[in-house]
Enzyme design. Structure first.
Site, PDB file in Angstrom:
ATOM      1  N   HIS A  53       0.818  -1.208   0.000  1.00 32.76           N
ATOM      2  CA  HIS A  53       0.000   0.000   0.000  1.00 32.76           C
ATOM      3  C   HIS A  53       0.856   1.263   0.000  1.00 32.76           C
ATOM      4  CE1 HIS A  53      -3.641   2.327   0.730  1.00 32.76           C
ATOM      5  NE2 HIS A  53      -3.016   2.974   1.699  1.00 32.76           N
ATOM      6  N   HIS A  84      -9.935   3.810  -0.948  1.00 33.93           N
ATOM      7  CA  HIS A  84     -10.243   3.354   0.402  1.00 33.93           C
ATOM      8  C   HIS A  84     -11.116   2.119   0.270  1.00 33.93           C
ATOM      9  CE1 HIS A  84      -9.822   5.355   4.561  1.00 33.93           C
ATOM     10  NE2 HIS A  84      -8.639   5.246   3.993  1.00 33.93           N
TER      11      HIS A  84
END
Length: 719
Positions: free
Chosen positions: A34, A82
């Site tokens: 990430h 998200h």
């Protein structure tokens, strides 16, 4: 998730010792997929990120681009995902996605002026999908409406591949005077590091590592602590405080606290300046008692900014933070050494027994993660196998498909008029924002057009060609409102990259997006990568969300609704295939992906010119659902049409780079496209409020009420 053995060995070799528990956790998060893009970084060099108007490209919190025709104002562009948090907690996951991308905008010295959201869910017929959709839309609308930033565009798509892993991709555009730029590059040893915003709690712990794993079957319960909880009213105060700090020129560098929390923001800030830091973790203002050093470092509590401030300006920063009822802590200072974090020892004596819990080179922590060398497989395009479908049933199925149906239920929940800049609102091909700061003596300023989204049917069918089509589709949306593309940011979503077929599809969307943006001369100035979007339901389709901006002179643009008075022309070249179309998704069968134009820019320029022509009454791009959906969307209570096409292929072909034009001067439109692209006369508009289609030797006819009933499936399913 824990630190891999190979990473642990590398870190041990670099440090000459075993990492402390706090160091190991920092490396685990900052070296996660990430944060470090370990699997995607080798591919991202395919993008062209430089251009005449690019001020700050990839690598900072947001990109900065100058506006043609203005020497005084720049815009920022940023996008983030998200995804995992929005599955676990749809409301808070989506809301904090908005908050994060807005703070990325603040950290560049800009004021946020517009948001787009691109959302992807599983089958709409599933109750769980509708639960996720309602929660995500509510989270986005609540946060955006509360902070006063309009959500003006985006997309919503449904595909079975997102059943166990929805995607929430949010982009933000900001505006700043050209003399007000701030970056995330620390400037000088001795400057103070100041934390401004909400108090730090235990929410969002390990969010970066959580986002770098496949979603487990019990993720909705087990991973809830990794989801942040937002406070939009604190974010609004932070926005205004940030403006006040900029007004007084108090900020030397800035970084918002997102993935990996304080540890991520502060280490990345000093690493960018080839510097270090000394941070006293107990000085961080906290909302929960007895927080450990690890919790303080990695908590992803929202609405927080890390600023570099000159020592003599610290007191003024405290005063402004207090004015906006925000916490403020001087947590340490910039140094020319390592990244060092300390915490009081067991006896609690701050002066005598401080424990050093982190002491590592900032560059190793922020930029030292090795890349992954992964195998990739090549996807195979299907052969032609077209269904023998009833025309009327196919038309109604395509027009009523949740992916192509009206999204009014979604965007009507967003305040898209706050700020008084939105000149073209959601529901048309692209939004247009009025940048009044660029107005000249004649009152004419720059209109900023925005388009965002992707089409999972396209990229699931053909990752490379589908991604090229996504870029062309967004550029066509801009052309339909008379705008010329300026720059883009991307959010590249994929499944588990350790699976060769998945990584091959991901590589395809990267290359396809990069190649088409290069063909369009659109620099890709930043973006986000989200991998490991796998669940028990399998991997998601490779999904290259693109947010593209363009500019036009002035703010007014033709709408997509018919006026009922002109000739209907289809401009642009068809691709001659149905691969990836909603028609095949609803009726079955397969086909190769349509051929795209080799030189699309002349066609887009012609569409933009025609959009601003005096005789043009309406312009609407042709994409998802083909002409069938485009024409159905153009009919209103007061305006209908009568049109004819050759066959089902002509009706349902989704080749982007085309548009329907309603004009009172068809000769001039045909002349503008001479030698550029095909022009086909479809028929004419009238005042009937009816859609009359002739397809070969078959006829279809619908009133506007029938069309509206077909297209309102989201509202019907969610009421």
């Amino acid at each position: 998730m824990s630190l891999a053995d190979s990473d642990h060995d590398l870190i041990r070799a670099e440090l000459g010792r075993d990492p402390t528990p706090e160091e190991a956790a920092l490396f685990e998060n900052l070296w996660s997929e990430h944060c470090a893009y370990r699997s995607s970084r080798p591919l991202l060099g395919a993008f062209d990120s430089e251009g005449e108007h690019v001020v700050v490209g990839p690598g900072d919190d947001a990109a900065v681009v100058s506006l043609p025709g203005s020497d005084d104002h720049w815009i920022t562009l940023g996008i983030e995902s998200h995804n995992h948090p929005s599955y676990v907690d749809p409301f808070d996951g989506a809301a904090t996605g908005v908050g994060g991308i807005v703070r990325d905008t603040l950290s560049m010295g800009a004021y946020p002026i517009a948001l787009t959201d691109s959302l992807y869910f599983g089958g709409f017929d599933r109750e769980h999908t509708r639960y996720l959709l309602e929660g995500v839309v509510e989270g986005i609308s609540h946060y955006g409406n509360c902070i006063g930033v309009p959500t003006v565009g985006g997309s919503v798509a449904f595909h079975e591949g997102y059943e166990g892993n929805p995607l929430v991709n949010v982009a933000c555009v900001g505006l700043l005077p050209s003399d007000r730029l701030v970056t995330a590059v620390a400037q000088e040893p001795g400057n103070k590091l100041v934390l401004v915003g909400n108090a730090t709690g235990r929410d969002g712990l390990g969010g970066a590592s959580f986002a770098s794993e496949d979603l487990a079957e019990d993720a909705e319960t087990e991973d809830r602590p990794a989801v942040q909880v937002g406070d939009p009213y604190a974010e609004k105060r932070l926005i205004e405080c940030n403006e006040a700090l900029l007004d007084e020129d108090l900020l030397l560098s800035a970084r918002d606290l997102g993935a990996a929390g304080l540890g991520g923001a502060s280490s990345e800030l000093v690493a960018k300046g080839d510097l270090g830091a000394r941070i006293d973790l107990d000085r961080v203002h906290q909302r929960e008692p007895n927080m450990s050093p690890l919790e303080i470092l990695l908590a992803e509590s929202q609405e927080r900014m890390c600023y570099e401030v000159a020592p003599e300006d610290v007191e003024r920063v405290r005063e402004l933070a207090a004015r906006f009822d925000l916490g403020c802590s001087v947590i340490g200072e910039v140094t020319d050494g390592n990244y060092v974090c300390t915490f009081p020892g067991e006896d609690g004596d701050d002066n005598l027994e401080r424990e050093t819990v982190v002491d590592v080179p900032a560059e190793l922590l922020a930029d030292g993660a090795p890349t992954n060398d992964l195998d990739s497989g090549d996807p195979v395009q299907p052969e032609r196998d077209l269904p023998d479908a009833d025309l009327g049933e196919a038309f109604e199925a395509v027009v009523a498909s949740p992916s192509t149906a009206s999204k009014r239920w979604v965007y009507r929940q967003y305040d898209h008029e706050v700020g008084l800049r939105t000149a073209v609102e959601p529901g048309d091909d692209a939004a247009v924002m009025a940048i009044r700061e660029t107005e000249t003596g004649d009152g004419n300023g720059v209109g900023l057009a925005l388009s965002a989204g992707a089409v999972p049917n396209w990229t699931a069918c053909a990752p490379y060609e589908g991604a090229r089509a996504v870029a062309l589709e967004n550029a066509t949306n801009l052309a339909a409102v008379g705008a010329t593309p300026l720059a883009a940011v991307d959010c590249l979503n994929g499944g588990n990259p350790e699976k060769p077929a998945v990584y091959g599809g991901f590589k395809g969307i990267v290359d396809g997006l990069a190649d088409m943006c290069r063909d369009l001369s659109v620099p890709v100035v930043g973006g986000n990568v989200s991998l490991y979007n796998d669940s028990v339901a399998g991997p998601i389709p490779p999904t290259p969300t693109l947010a593209m901006v363009g500019t036009r002179e002035g703010y007014s643009a033709p709408g997509s609704a018919l006026s009922g008075e002109g000739t209907l022309l289809l401009v642009g070249d068809a691709g001659g295939a149905l691969g990836g179309s909603e028609y095949l998704a609803t009726t079955g069968g397969s086909d190769r992906f349509p051929a795209l134009p080799e030189t699309p820019t002349p066609t887009l320029r012609a569409i933009a010119d025609v959009a601003d022509a005096e005789g043009t009454l309406a312009v609407h791009d042709v994409s998802d659902g083909g002409l069938a959906v485009a024409l159905a969307e153009m009919v209103t209570d007061d305006a209908g049409l009568s049109a004819a096409v050759d066959d089902a292929l002509a009706l349902f072909d989704e080749t982007p780079g085309r548009a329907v034009v309603e004009t009172t001067d068809p000769e001039s439109v045909t002349e503008r496209f001479d030698g550029v692209a095909d022009v086909v006369e479809l028929g004419s508009a009238d005042g009937s409020g009816r859609l009359e289609l002739t397809v070969g030797d078959e006829s279809l006819e619908y009133g506007v009420a029938e069309i509206r009933e077909l297209r309102d499936v989201l509202a019907q399913g969610l009421d």
